[in-house]
Design a protein around this motif. Sequence first.
Motif, short mmCIF file in Angstrom:
data_model
loop_
_atom_site.label_atom_id
_atom_site.label_comp_id
_atom_site.label_asym_id
_atom_site.label_seq_id
_atom_site.Cartn_x
_atom_site.Cartn_y
_atom_site.Cartn_z
N PHE A 1 0.83 -1.21 0.00
CA PHE A 1 0.00 0.00 0.00
C PHE A 1 0.87 1.26 0.00
N LEU A 2 1.90 1.27 0.84
CA LEU A 2 2.82 2.41 0.85
C LEU A 2 3.54 2.54 -0.49
N ALA A 3 3.83 1.38 -1.10
CA ALA A 3 4.47 1.42 -2.42
C ALA A 3 3.54 2.04 -3.45
N GLY A 4 2.23 1.95 -3.21
CA GLY A 4 1.28 2.55 -4.13
C GLY A 4 1.47 4.06 -4.24
N PHE A 5 1.82 4.71 -3.13
CA PHE A 5 2.12 6.15 -3.19
C PHE A 5 3.32 6.39 -4.09
N LEU A 6 4.34 5.51 -3.95
CA LEU A 6 5.54 5.65 -4.77
C LEU A 6 5.23 5.38 -6.24
N VAL A 7 4.41 4.38 -6.50
CA VAL A 7 4.02 4.08 -7.88
C VAL A 7 3.31 5.28 -8.50
N ARG A 8 2.38 5.85 -7.75
CA ARG A 8 1.65 7.00 -8.27
C ARG A 8 2.59 8.18 -8.53
N PHE A 9 3.55 8.42 -7.62
CA PHE A 9 4.51 9.52 -7.79
C PHE A 9 5.38 9.29 -9.02
N ILE A 10 5.88 8.06 -9.18
CA ILE A 10 6.79 7.77 -10.30
C ILE A 10 6.06 7.88 -11.64
N LEU A 11 4.82 7.37 -11.69
CA LEU A 11 4.08 7.42 -12.95
C LEU A 11 3.69 8.84 -13.34
N GLU A 12 3.69 9.76 -12.37
CA GLU A 12 3.37 11.16 -12.66
C GLU A 12 4.60 12.01 -12.91
N LEU A 13 5.80 11.40 -12.85
CA LEU A 13 7.03 12.15 -13.14
C LEU A 13 7.04 12.61 -14.60
N PRO A 14 7.64 13.75 -14.87
CA PRO A 14 7.70 14.25 -16.26
C PRO A 14 8.75 13.51 -17.08
N LEU A 15 8.60 12.20 -17.13
CA LEU A 15 9.52 11.36 -17.90
C LEU A 15 8.76 10.72 -19.05
N ALA A 16 9.44 10.53 -20.15
CA ALA A 16 8.81 9.90 -21.30
C ALA A 16 8.53 8.43 -21.00
N PHE A 17 7.42 7.93 -21.56
CA PHE A 17 7.13 6.51 -21.48
C PHE A 17 8.19 5.76 -22.29
N PRO A 18 8.74 4.64 -21.80
CA PRO A 18 8.32 3.81 -20.66
C PRO A 18 9.21 3.95 -19.42
N LEU B 1 -3.58 5.17 -7.93
CA LEU B 1 -4.67 5.15 -6.94
C LEU B 1 -5.29 3.76 -6.87
N TYR B 2 -5.51 3.15 -8.03
CA TYR B 2 -6.12 1.82 -8.05
C TYR B 2 -5.22 0.81 -7.34
N LEU B 3 -3.92 0.92 -7.55
CA LEU B 3 -3.00 0.01 -6.87
C LEU B 3 -3.06 0.22 -5.36
N MET B 4 -3.19 1.46 -4.93
CA MET B 4 -3.25 1.76 -3.49
C MET B 4 -4.50 1.17 -2.85
N VAL B 5 -5.66 1.37 -3.47
CA VAL B 5 -6.89 0.85 -2.86
C VAL B 5 -6.92 -0.67 -2.95
N TYR B 6 -6.34 -1.22 -4.00
CA TYR B 6 -6.25 -2.68 -4.13
C TYR B 6 -5.44 -3.28 -2.99
N SER C 1 -16.67 7.56 -11.81
CA SER C 1 -16.01 8.15 -10.65
C SER C 1 -15.88 7.17 -9.48
N ALA C 2 -16.68 6.11 -9.49
CA ALA C 2 -16.65 5.12 -8.40
C ALA C 2 -15.99 3.82 -8.81
N PHE C 3 -15.28 3.81 -9.94
CA PHE C 3 -14.70 2.57 -10.45
C PHE C 3 -13.64 2.00 -9.52
N TRP C 4 -13.08 2.82 -8.65
CA TRP C 4 -12.07 2.35 -7.70
C TRP C 4 -12.63 1.28 -6.78
N MET C 5 -13.94 1.22 -6.61
CA MET C 5 -14.54 0.21 -5.74
C MET C 5 -14.33 -1.20 -6.27
#
Length: 388
Positions: A145-162, A246-251, A295-299
């Motif tokens: 769950f804590l890693a989910g915060f890191l995943v979200r942060f990394i995926l939002e970095l201004p870096l080109a895919f992948p 976010l989905y990874l975090m709630v999962y 908006s509720a798909f996270w459930m």
Amino acid sequence: MLNGWFVLLGDAFFNGSIVLASFAAKLGAANWVIGLMPALLNAGSMVPQVFIAPYVARLPVKVVLYRQMALLRIASLGIVALGGFVLGQRLDLLLWVFVAGLALNGFFTGFSSLPFWETIGKTIPMERRSGLFSARNLVGGALAFLAGFLVRFILELPLAFPYPYAILFALGTLAFAYGWHVFGLIDEPPDKAIRTERISLSLPFRDFYFRRFLRVRILLVMASMVEPFYAAYAVRVLGHKGEIGLYLMVYTLSSVLSNLLWVRISRRYGSRSLILIGAALGALAPVLALTLPSSAFWMVFVLQGAYLASIGVGTSTYLVNLAPTDARSSYIGLSNTIVGLLAFSPVLGGLLADRVGYVGPMVVATICYAWALYAGRRLKLLEGVEPR
């Protein structure tokens, strides 16, 4: 216990239903390729087991083979991470390097699974196994769950895919490496006598209760065809891209919190109860996916984290407890190989999604989960039940 914590942390970075599925979707992969990602990990880790079971049974100390395979498993994931860093301009080639790395990892894991379960069976008493796996999942899930915060942060970095995904895969490889190393340090007691069991289809199949369990397990693995397509549906149909973290975090949070409940239920009512609960919740998830507002798909991922945790702990513990001590490799190897051959069901789910849309695998999964719930009611109760 420590092994489980770091392996679950690694699973967060390599989550097949969310991270790998979204990665493949962004690569433009067909739905059957998206379904192939988790199938490579699951099927590859199961199919070889029946063939190596006689060899594992003759090893006085099983964990030795686990240590040897750990090096190859790390190398295969290293290929995946390295490919993300060096093939950023060749996405077509990156996809197949990615598939090859996952396939190799799944194959080598197939040689590690039996030593893992044999070591667990030799060192952990039956009545404490459900508690062990629930506690592993509880703390490991908290780390994920804590890693989910890191995943979200990394995926939002201004870096080109992948490149953001390459960073995630590198972190996951490091977590897996430490977790596998720790398990290899277990002081497993050697067998008192060399076991010479032979793998025969008639051996476990003579057990009426094994046949019942296998039927339920097959239904559950067929239902799993839908698991990677919740994230793909969110990305391609609902247009959710930044929500993957976010989905990874709630999962993972759902998996953590639900394990608090699963451990109590397992101790009181046995591992069979977890199989039934997981099948019931699994049948509900596709219905929610098709009816919830965007908006509720996270459930859906809340429910997915809960029922996959329940099924994972329930089926693993039930099989280890069901197998006789002198035929444990036969039972586990044969069951996992049969299930592994069917673990490519997400590929079928992808082909179905390409034909009729994502509603196809969701409907089939609902039917299979409901059927598993019906069939699971007749499973033998193995563990003792605490008095009320």
